[in-house]
Design a protein around this motif. Sequence first.
Motif, PDB file in Angstrom:
ATOM      1  N   TYR A  17       0.812  -1.218   0.000  1.00 44.56           N
ATOM      2  CA  TYR A  17       0.000   0.000   0.000  1.00 44.56           C
ATOM      3  C   TYR A  17       0.846   1.270   0.000  1.00 44.56           C
ATOM      4  O   TYR A  17       0.426   2.304   0.511  1.00 44.56           O
ATOM      5  N   VAL A  18       2.024   1.193  -0.597  1.00 39.87           N
ATOM      6  CA  VAL A  18       2.914   2.348  -0.655  1.00 39.87           C
ATOM      7  C   VAL A  18       2.187   3.539  -1.286  1.00 39.87           C
ATOM      8  O   VAL A  18       1.469   3.406  -2.271  1.00 39.87           O
ATOM      9  N   GLY A  19       2.342   4.690  -0.660  1.00 39.20           N
ATOM     10  CA  GLY A  19       1.703   5.910  -1.142  1.00 39.20           C
ATOM     11  C   GLY A  19       0.342   6.188  -0.550  1.00 39.20           C
ATOM     12  O   GLY A  19      -0.199   7.284  -0.724  1.00 39.20           O
ATOM     13  N   THR A  20      -0.224   5.230   0.186  1.00 43.12           N
ATOM     14  CA  THR A  20      -1.555   5.391   0.770  1.00 43.12           C
ATOM     15  C   THR A  20      -1.491   6.265   2.027  1.00 43.12           C
ATOM     16  O   THR A  20      -0.701   5.978   2.932  1.00 43.12           O
ATOM     17  N   PRO A  21      -2.314   7.322   2.122  1.00 39.27           N
ATOM     18  CA  PRO A  21      -2.347   8.108   3.354  1.00 39.27           C
ATOM     19  C   PRO A  21      -2.665   7.207   4.547  1.00 39.27           C
ATOM     20  O   PRO A  21      -3.627   6.434   4.507  1.00 39.27           O
ATOM     21  N   SER A  22      -1.862   7.307   5.592  1.00 41.35           N
ATOM     22  CA  SER A  22      -1.988   6.385   6.729  1.00 41.35           C
ATOM     23  C   SER A  22      -1.631   7.096   8.029  1.00 41.35           C
ATOM     24  O   SER A  22      -0.718   7.920   8.073  1.00 41.35           O
ATOM     25  N   LEU A  23      -2.360   6.723   9.080  1.00 40.34           N
ATOM     26  CA  LEU A  23      -2.040   7.179  10.425  1.00 40.34           C
ATOM     27  C   LEU A  23      -1.259   6.065  11.111  1.00 40.34           C
ATOM     28  O   LEU A  23      -1.752   4.944  11.238  1.00 40.34           O
ATOM     29  N   PHE A  24      -0.049   6.381  11.542  1.00 43.27           N
ATOM     30  CA  PHE A  24       0.839   5.392  12.134  1.00 43.27           C
ATOM     31  C   PHE A  24       0.850   5.500  13.653  1.00 43.27           C
ATOM     32  O   PHE A  24       0.920   6.602  14.210  1.00 43.27           O
ATOM     33  N   PHE A  25       0.814   4.337  14.295  1.00 43.40           N
ATOM     34  CA  PHE A  25       1.040   4.224  15.733  1.00 43.40           C
ATOM     35  C   PHE A  25       2.275   3.345  15.906  1.00 43.40           C
ATOM     36  O   PHE A  25       2.244   2.163  15.542  1.00 43.40           O
ATOM     37  N   ARG A  26       3.344   3.920  16.452  1.00 47.94           N
ATOM     38  CA  ARG A  26       4.559   3.130  16.678  1.00 47.94           C
ATOM     39  C   ARG A  26       4.642   2.760  18.154  1.00 47.94           C
ATOM     40  O   ARG A  26       4.731   3.633  19.024  1.00 47.94           O
ATOM     41  N   PHE A  27       4.606   1.458  18.418  1.00 46.53           N
ATOM     42  CA  PHE A  27       4.630   0.959  19.789  1.00 46.53           C
ATOM     43  C   PHE A  27       6.043   0.555  20.195  1.00 46.53           C
ATOM     44  O   PHE A  27       6.866   0.157  19.371  1.00 46.53           O
ATOM     45  N   GLY A  28       6.310   0.644  21.498  1.00 42.15           N
ATOM     46  CA  GLY A  28       7.633   0.361  22.020  1.00 42.15           C
ATOM     47  C   GLY A  28       7.798  -1.069  22.474  1.00 42.15           C
ATOM     48  O   GLY A  28       6.909  -1.653  23.091  1.00 42.15           O
ATOM     49  N   GLY A  29       8.970  -1.622  22.170  1.00 41.43           N
ATOM     50  CA  GLY A  29       9.302  -2.974  22.587  1.00 41.43           C
ATOM     51  C   GLY A  29       9.386  -3.927  21.411  1.00 41.43           C
ATOM     52  O   GLY A  29       8.672  -3.772  20.418  1.00 41.43           O
ATOM     53  N   CYS A  30      10.260  -4.902  21.531  1.00 40.23           N
ATOM     54  CA  CYS A  30      10.420  -5.900  20.466  1.00 40.23           C
ATOM     55  C   CYS A  30      11.083  -7.137  21.059  1.00 40.23           C
ATOM     56  O   CYS A  30      11.777  -7.063  22.075  1.00 40.23           O
ATOM     57  N   ASN A  31      10.868  -8.268  20.412  1.00 42.51           N
ATOM     58  CA  ASN A  31      11.491  -9.509  20.849  1.00 42.51           C
ATOM     59  C   ASN A  31      12.793  -9.789  20.101  1.00 42.51           C
ATOM     60  O   ASN A  31      13.386 -10.854  20.240  1.00 42.51           O
ATOM     61  N   MET A  32      13.239  -8.823  19.276  1.00 44.45           N
ATOM     62  CA  MET A  32      14.499  -8.960  18.547  1.00 44.45           C
ATOM     63  C   MET A  32      15.285  -7.660  18.631  1.00 44.45           C
ATOM     64  O   MET A  32      14.734  -6.598  18.953  1.00 44.45           O
ATOM     65  N   LYS A  33      16.581  -7.734  18.303  1.00 44.53           N
ATOM     66  CA  LYS A  33      17.438  -6.552  18.281  1.00 44.53           C
ATOM     67  C   LYS A  33      17.885  -6.199  16.862  1.00 44.53           C
ATOM     68  O   LYS A  33      18.089  -5.034  16.551  1.00 44.53           O
ATOM     69  N   CYS A  34      18.104  -7.206  16.021  1.00 47.46           N
ATOM     70  CA  CYS A  34      18.495  -7.012  14.611  1.00 47.46           C
ATOM     71  C   CYS A  34      19.711  -6.102  14.486  1.00 47.46           C
ATOM     72  O   CYS A  34      19.732  -5.165  13.669  1.00 47.46           O
ATOM     73  N   GLU A  35      20.742  -6.382  15.253  1.00 43.91           N
ATOM     74  CA  GLU A  35      21.950  -5.574  15.226  1.00 43.91           C
ATOM     75  C   GLU A  35      22.701  -5.705  13.907  1.00 43.91           C
ATOM     76  O   GLU A  35      23.517  -4.843  13.568  1.00 43.91           O
TER      77      GLU A  35
END
Length: 252
Positions: A17-35
């Motif tokens: 859905y690239v380009g679609t107007p969107s309201l984002f909610f970014r939540f804190g915390g993850c089960n990975m680090k991906c260093e």
Amino acid sequence: MIYLVEHFYSIQGEGRYVGTPSLFFRFGGCNMKCEGFGCIESTPNGTKVLGCDTVYAVNREHFLQNWIPIENPKELLNVLNLYDLPKKVDIVLTGGEPLIYANETIFIEFIEALIEDGHRVTFETNGSLGIDFERYPIYKKAVFALSVKLSNSNEAFSKRVRGDIINSIATNAKEAFFKFSIDANSIDLGLEEEISEIAAHAPNCDIYCMPLGGTKEEVEANTEPLIEFCKSKGYNFSDRLHIRIWDQNRGV
């Protein structure tokens, strides 16, 4: 406790859905680090932390002081009143890893209210955390962007690839698709086999490949080799439009 890191109204920069107007909610915390992604973020006290391009929403130890504790679904729903939004605007729940809150009552009531009001809700998830679709059928009405991590994340295979969970999401969700972050150096290192092994758990899901990077320079460096890879394998290329335009991944 649920933690919200930020919210912002923009366009979807990645995936189907690239380009679609969107309201984002970014939540804190993850089960990975991906260093392995090699992105570095400065903490409030100046410490450099290695991780993914949203390490500020992943690393609880160093960034918790900037996360907003949420105690009621109305606190999240009230965010919609802060923007001049189109009716039934797309809602994207991202992180970090939003599904660490999948069983939280506050989270579920928030999702139920959004879908009841006609919003398309998309989860941007690493696909490693299971969902009880029978207990919480609201998840069957949501879209899942399965950003399953590849070996370039430096996470263990057994942690990042959970075939049973990938299949469950793809089978039960309203819609699901794969979205892989890829750097140019990984293309010649068995990447096709790695993607194929993951995609076999959900063979009907489309595959989108996007250039790895937390800055415009990094994204552009990985773009052309990735486009050629997608052309040769028949995968969909996904830009990271927000980074290409604003040269950042935070709040845009």
